[in-house]
Design a protein around this motif. Structure first.
Motif, PDB file in Angstrom:
ATOM      1  N   ARG A 364      25.307 -86.587 -23.230  1.00 40.57           N
ATOM      2  CA  ARG A 364      24.901 -86.114 -24.568  1.00 40.57           C
ATOM      3  C   ARG A 364      23.383 -85.971 -24.633  1.00 40.57           C
ATOM      4  N   ILE A 365      22.697 -86.997 -24.127  1.00 40.06           N
ATOM      5  CA  ILE A 365      21.229 -86.930 -24.127  1.00 40.06           C
ATOM      6  C   ILE A 365      20.766 -85.743 -23.292  1.00 40.06           C
ATOM      7  N   PHE A 366      21.425 -85.551 -22.131  1.00 35.63           N
ATOM      8  CA  PHE A 366      21.013 -84.454 -21.251  1.00 35.63           C
ATOM      9  C   PHE A 366      21.169 -83.110 -21.943  1.00 35.63           C
ATOM     10  N   ARG A 367      22.326 -82.928 -22.585  1.00 29.53           N
ATOM     11  CA  ARG A 367      22.556 -81.642 -23.261  1.00 29.53           C
ATOM     12  C   ARG A 367      21.564 -81.450 -24.397  1.00 29.53           C
ATOM     13  N   LEU A 368      21.223 -82.559 -25.047  1.00 29.27           N
ATOM     14  CA  LEU A 368      20.265 -82.493 -26.146  1.00 29.27           C
ATOM     15  C   LEU A 368      18.904 -82.023 -25.652  1.00 29.27           C
ATOM     16  N   VAL A 369      18.443 -82.641 -24.579  1.00 28.46           N
ATOM     17  CA  VAL A 369      17.128 -82.263 -24.050  1.00 28.46           C
ATOM     18  C   VAL A 369      17.159 -80.824 -23.551  1.00 28.46           C
ATOM     19  N   LEU A 370      18.295 -80.420 -22.979  1.00 24.26           N
ATOM     20  CA  LEU A 370      18.428 -79.030 -22.531  1.00 24.26           C
ATOM     21  C   LEU A 370      18.284 -78.064 -23.689  1.00 24.26           C
ATOM     22  N   LYS A 378      11.124 -91.023 -29.048  1.00 20.02           N
ATOM     23  CA  LYS A 378      11.649 -91.373 -30.368  1.00 20.02           C
ATOM     24  C   LYS A 378      12.637 -90.327 -30.865  1.00 20.02           C
ATOM     25  N   GLN A 379      12.282 -89.058 -30.607  1.00 24.07           N
ATOM     26  CA  GLN A 379      13.135 -87.982 -31.080  1.00 24.07           C
ATOM     27  C   GLN A 379      14.487 -88.013 -30.397  1.00 24.07           C
ATOM     28  N   VAL A 380      14.462 -88.355 -29.106  1.00 26.10           N
ATOM     29  CA  VAL A 380      15.730 -88.428 -28.376  1.00 26.10           C
ATOM     30  C   VAL A 380      16.653 -89.436 -29.046  1.00 26.10           C
ATOM     31  N   GLU A 381      16.084 -90.595 -29.350  1.00 28.68           N
ATOM     32  CA  GLU A 381      16.920 -91.618 -29.983  1.00 28.68           C
ATOM     33  C   GLU A 381      17.486 -91.127 -31.297  1.00 28.68           C
ATOM     34  N   GLU A 390      19.313 -98.482 -25.305  1.00 29.17           N
ATOM     35  CA  GLU A 390      20.214 -97.758 -24.399  1.00 29.17           C
ATOM     36  C   GLU A 390      19.680 -96.383 -24.072  1.00 29.17           C
ATOM     37  N   ALA A 391      19.128 -95.740 -25.099  1.00 31.07           N
ATOM     38  CA  ALA A 391      18.602 -94.398 -24.855  1.00 31.07           C
ATOM     39  C   ALA A 391      17.502 -94.450 -23.815  1.00 31.07           C
ATOM     40  N   LYS A 392      16.636 -95.454 -23.976  1.00 29.79           N
ATOM     41  CA  LYS A 392      15.535 -95.593 -23.031  1.00 29.79           C
ATOM     42  C   LYS A 392      16.062 -95.821 -21.626  1.00 29.79           C
ATOM     43  N   ASP A 393      17.067 -96.720 -21.528  1.00 32.14           N
ATOM     44  CA  ASP A 393      17.651 -97.028 -20.234  1.00 32.14           C
ATOM     45  C   ASP A 393      18.222 -95.772 -19.574  1.00 32.14           C
ATOM     46  N   MET A 394      18.984 -95.022 -20.376  1.00 30.50           N
ATOM     47  CA  MET A 394      19.622 -93.816 -19.813  1.00 30.50           C
ATOM     48  C   MET A 394      18.593 -92.779 -19.404  1.00 30.50           C
ATOM     49  N   LEU A 395      17.577 -92.624 -20.247  1.00 31.30           N
ATOM     50  CA  LEU A 395      16.560 -91.633 -19.905  1.00 31.30           C
ATOM     51  C   LEU A 395      15.882 -91.996 -18.594  1.00 31.30           C
ATOM     52  N   TYR A 396      15.586 -93.281 -18.417  1.00 32.38           N
ATOM     53  CA  TYR A 396      14.915 -93.661 -17.186  1.00 32.38           C
ATOM     54  C   TYR A 396      15.806 -93.525 -15.979  1.00 32.38           C
ATOM     55  N   LYS A 397      17.099 -93.769 -16.189  1.00 37.22           N
ATOM     56  CA  LYS A 397      18.021 -93.588 -15.063  1.00 37.22           C
ATOM     57  C   LYS A 397      18.035 -92.131 -14.624  1.00 37.22           C
ATOM     58  N   MET A 398      18.131 -91.247 -15.610  1.00 37.64           N
ATOM     59  CA  MET A 398      18.144 -89.821 -15.255  1.00 37.64           C
ATOM     60  C   MET A 398      16.807 -89.378 -14.689  1.00 37.64           C
TER      61      MET A 398
ATOM     62  N   GLY B  20       8.502 -97.213 -25.000  1.00 35.61           N
ATOM     63  CA  GLY B  20       9.698 -97.869 -25.522  1.00 35.61           C
ATOM     64  C   GLY B  20       9.746 -99.367 -25.355  1.00 35.61           C
ATOM     65  N   PHE B  21       8.732 -99.968 -24.774  1.00 37.28           N
ATOM     66  CA  PHE B  21       8.735-101.441 -24.693  1.00 37.28           C
ATOM     67  C   PHE B  21       7.914-101.999 -25.834  1.00 37.28           C
ATOM     68  N   SER B  22       8.403-103.051 -26.479  1.00 39.44           N
ATOM     69  CA  SER B  22       7.593-103.675 -27.526  1.00 39.44           C
ATOM     70  C   SER B  22       6.651-104.671 -26.868  1.00 39.44           C
ATOM     71  N   ARG B  23       5.576-104.966 -27.559  1.00 38.33           N
ATOM     72  CA  ARG B  23       4.569-105.846 -26.970  1.00 38.33           C
ATOM     73  C   ARG B  23       5.147-107.221 -26.699  1.00 38.33           C
ATOM     74  N   GLY B  24       4.753-107.802 -25.580  1.00 37.58           N
ATOM     75  CA  GLY B  24       5.161-109.165 -25.287  1.00 37.58           C
ATOM     76  C   GLY B  24       6.565-109.253 -24.711  1.00 37.58           C
ATOM     77  N   GLU B  25       7.247-108.137 -24.605  1.00 39.30           N
ATOM     78  CA  GLU B  25       8.621-108.202 -24.101  1.00 39.30           C
ATOM     79  C   GLU B  25       8.602-108.304 -22.579  1.00 39.30           C
ATOM     80  N   LYS B  26       9.609-108.930 -22.036  1.00 36.53           N
ATOM     81  CA  LYS B  26       9.675-109.077 -20.591  1.00 36.53           C
ATOM     82  C   LYS B  26       9.978-107.711 -19.968  1.00 36.53           C
ATOM     83  N   LEU B  27       9.105-107.316 -19.068  1.00 34.97           N
ATOM     84  CA  LEU B  27       9.317-106.021 -18.417  1.00 34.97           C
ATOM     85  C   LEU B  27      10.346-106.169 -17.311  1.00 34.97           C
ATOM     86  N   PRO B  28      11.042-105.115 -16.986  1.00 34.61           N
ATOM     87  CA  PRO B  28      12.029-105.230 -15.897  1.00 34.61           C
ATOM     88  C   PRO B  28      11.348-105.524 -14.563  1.00 34.61           C
ATOM     89  N   ASP B  29      12.098-106.085 -13.625  1.00 34.92           N
ATOM     90  CA  ASP B  29      11.529-106.500 -12.344  1.00 34.92           C
ATOM     91  C   ASP B  29      11.014-105.305 -11.569  1.00 34.92           C
TER      92      ASP B  29
END
Lengths: 534, 222
Positions: A364-370, A378-381, A390-398, B20-29
């Motif tokens: 969904r995120i991918f199609r959105l950015v497309l 922020k806009q993605v979220e 989760e959005a951040k996690d997924m974006l970084y994975k992609m 997307g990280f808030s201040r003071g939060e633990k960053l991933p390894d």
């Protein structure tokens, strides 16, 4: 060439031509254009073997040669052509669907032999077809010739460049290598041959039902010493035309999936009408008027003109833009946007890969950015309605897998990170290239795994082949059921199981290769079409 | 200009909120090694397409794989002698058709050059005794001289150097120095000759002919 491509080429060459040819071929792909002696020296193979390997590679259109100054001939490998060897079964199957068994065998012979003269092809195909027919029936050369002519007329086979006819007035030594020329007009011209004859069946005394060759078979001398009428005129399969056909098939099935059968038939008709008029690399077909399309619809389809017009309007308004309206004369002029269609297909492939690899929310995120082209974190979220973490996690994975890239837009000239916009975007061309590279790697892995599986069970395979041969020969000489049973029991039940598993695995791996090749074709077509337009 | 504002303290040069990280939060390894070779996948792959067409293409592919091994284009590598000669091997050899390329379409240098003009029969006779070889060598010597004279007229630069190099090289029955300006024999003969054990470039220009170029039995008896 990338490492993945070279590895895949190496595996394909090894399967088709053996290790010596593979060594030479891979060396040429890696190092570019080289003369004969340098190849022999660098690869450490004897000159004889290098010559043989080069002859084989040139015959199959995988290597070309060029005469440089001072009479040095340099050889260059065509890596992309080597990769096409993966697609041979698909070409043969396409020929079968269009021109039935005769066409299938003609294309198969041409692909297996690289280039052949027409008379040789006709003779061989007639012989092969005769063997599959019932006793007493033979295949006439004329029928095979007709199919050949039809293949040439629709451009599926083409002539190879010819050796120019040299006049004897040329003084001095002959050139070290002939320069081959081909006239555009003559490329599909079939020579007027009167091939009369029928296919020959191999005599049953020579024929081995089991495939076991006799020990002292006399060596084959060339059968006919008479000069063949079309000497020097060689034919090869025209792979570009097959690719055009695959592309058309892809577009038609996409339309069928998106809309319905009738619209796909209309698109198919339009594509068929533009086959000859449009070159394969054009971004869109020639405009066709609605009246023409109506006249050219297949006979079974009796839809009225108004319905056709409605369908065409619907197709033209579709956001995917497969069909476009280019004018109003003749009831409406319509074109098929080939480049856009390929782009849509490539994008759909990318979306599908993201979905299957990362999940539907990532998709969904991918199609959105497309769709939105550039978006901030922020806009993605917000748009995707997915929690920030989760959005951040997924974006970084992609991002780490290079499906999505970051675009920096600095606010100040010093590009300070705190004062820069970072926007997520999808660059379709580079994502397609990345995916293509992965596909090459996948196919190489699949081939390697298949070879490994076969090698592991080599002993068992040989044993089962021998048992089959024994059974077949015993059946031919007439044996009792009990004896056959005894022989069959030579392979124990667990061994049978192992063989079954092996067969299933090998089939699965083969099927995977074929389907990954379909994706490769799509991505390659899209990349080629985009690069040409730049 | 970069500013020593931190004065040794850890501080980000950009706004950490932006990624997307808030201040003071633990960053991933931090990742210190390459990703695993066989990573676990969260999602299983989609099943393969099935159907008549797909089955047919699969069968075609497997048949093609077997067929190409029997074509004359598949160049076999010479296998080392196995310790035990298997009887069945004799009966399982695949006989391939010969393939003769159209030499008009290929560069001339790719054509195999013949050193000696002997037919396969006379070569086989050589094995039976050294006596026969001696009588043949005289003929061959004469032939080679003829060819040399003829060959001198057609040489290009490369071949000149090549000839000199081959003269200096000691006889080793090496295939490399094949490229003398010898007359080009029919390719048929070369193909037939390869079936036996004899190396093609048996006779080298300017090398000693005679007993010691043959089997080395003499040398052993010192």
């Amino acid at each position: 060439m990338t490492q993945a491509e070279i590895k895949l080429c190496s595996l394909l060459l090894q399967e088709h031509f053996g290790e010596i040819v593979e060594k030479i071929g891979v060396h040429l792909i890696r190092t570019g254009s080289q003369p004969l002696r340098v190849i022999a020296h660098d690869t450490g193979t004897s000159l004889d073997q290098v010559k043989k390997a080069l002859c084989v590679l040139i015959q199959h259109n995988l290597v070309i040669y060029q005469v440089h100054k001072r009479g040095v001939v340099e050889y260059e490998a065509q890596c992309s052509r080597v990769l096409r060897m993966l697609r041979y079964p698909r070409y043969i199957y396409t020929a079968k669907t269009l021109y039935s068994d005769t066409g299938e065998l003609i294309v198969e012979e041409l692909l297996l032999n690289g280039k052949m003269a027409m008379s040789a092809v006709v003779k061989k195909v007639a012989d092969r077809l005769t063997e599959t027919m019932e006793d007493g029936k033979t295949m006439d050369y004329a029928e095979v010739s007709n199919t050949f002519v039809r293949l040439a007329d629709t451009h599926f086979v083409q002539r190879c460049p010819l050796v120019p006819a040299t006049e004897n007035s040329d003084p001095g030594p002959p050139p070290p290598a002939p320069t081959l020329v081909i006239n555009e007009k003559d490329m599909y011209l079939v020579p007027k041959l009167s091939l009369i004859g029928k296919g020959k069946r191999r005599r049953s005394s020579d024929e081995d039902a089991t495939g076991e060759p006799k020990a002292k078979r006399p060596k084959h001398t060339t059968d006919n010493k008479e000069p063949i009428p079309d000497d020097g005129i060689y034919w090869q399969a025209n792979l570009d035309r097959f690719h055009q056909h695959f592309r058309d098939q892809g577009i038609v099935s996409a339309v069928a999936n998106r809309m319905d059968q009738t619209s796909s038939e209309i698109v198919r008709t339009m594509l068929r009408m533009s086959e000859i008029t449009t070159s394969s690399s054009a971004p869109f077909t020639q405009p066709l008027s609605s009246n023409e399309i109506f006249r050219s619809l297949p006979v079974g389809y009796n839809i009225s003109k108004q319905v056709l017009d409605q369908y065409l309007t619907l197709l033209a308004d579709d956001p995917l833009e497969f069909v476009g309206k280019s004018g109003d004369s003749g009831g409406g002029m319509y074109v098929i946007n080939l480049h856009k269609a390929l782009g849509s297909l490539a994008t759909a492939t990318l979306e599908s890969v993201v979905q299957e690899r990362f999940g539907s929310r990532c998709a969904r995120i991918f199609r959105l950015v497309l769709q939105k082209k550039h978006l901030e974190q922020k806009q993605v979220e917000d748009f995707a309605m997915i929690p920030a973490k989760e959005a951040k996690d997924m974006l970084y994975k992609m991002l780490s897998e290079n499906f999505i890239s970051l675009q920096e837009i600095p606010k100040t000239p010093d590009h300070a990170p705190s004062r820069t916009f970072y926007l997520y975007t999808v660059n379709i061309l580079s994502a397609a290239r990345m995916l293509l590279h992965r596909c090459y790697k996948s196919v190489a892995n699949l081939i390697e795994r298949r070879q490994f599986e076969t090698k592991e069970n080599k002993r068992l395979l040989e044993k089962s082949q021998r048992v089959e041969a024994i059974i077949a020969s015993m059946q031919a000489t007439g044996a009792e059921e009990a004896q056959l049973q005894e022989i069959e029991e030579m392979i124990t039940a667990p061994e049978r199981q192992q063989l079954e598993t092996l067969k299933r695995n090998v089939n699965k791996l083969d099927a995977c290769e074929i389907q990954v090749d379909e994706t490769i074709f799509l991505l390659e077509s899209y990349i080629e079409s985009t690069v040409k337009r730049q | 200009m970069a500013g020593n504002k931190g004065r040794g303290r850890a501080a980000y040069t950009f706004n950490i909120e932006a990624v997307g990280f808030s201040r003071g939060e633990k960053l991933p390894d931090v990742v210190l090694k390459p990703p695993p070779l066989f990573p676990d996948t969260d999602y299983k792959p989609v099943p393969l397409k099935t159907g008549e067409g797909e089955d047919y293409v699969l069968a075609l592919k497997q048949e093609l794989r077997e067929t190409v091994k029997r074509m004359p284009y598949f160049v076999e590598t010479h296998e080392e002698k196995q310790d035990i000669e298997r009887y069945s091997k004799r009966y399982m050899k695949v006989y391939k058709e010969e393939w003769i390329p159209d030499w008009r379409r290929l560069p001339r240098e790719l054509m195999p050059r013949k050193k000696c003009k002997k037919g396969p029969k006379s070569e086989k006779a050589k094995d039976t005794g050294k006596g026969t070889s001696l009588t043949n060598t005289a003929d061959v010597l004469k032939k080679i001289e003829e060819l040399e004279k003829r060959g001198d007229g057609e040489k290009s630069d490369e071949e000149n150097e090549e000839k000199e190099g081959s003269k200096e090289k000691s006889k080793e029955g090496d295939d490399d120095e094949d490229d003398n300006a010898a007359e080009q024999e029919e390719y048929d003969e070369e193909e037939q000759e390869e079936e036996n054990d004899y190396i093609n470039s048996y006779f080298e220009d300017g090398d000693d002919f005679g007993a010691d170029s043959d089997d080395n039995m003499d040398e052993a008896t010192y």
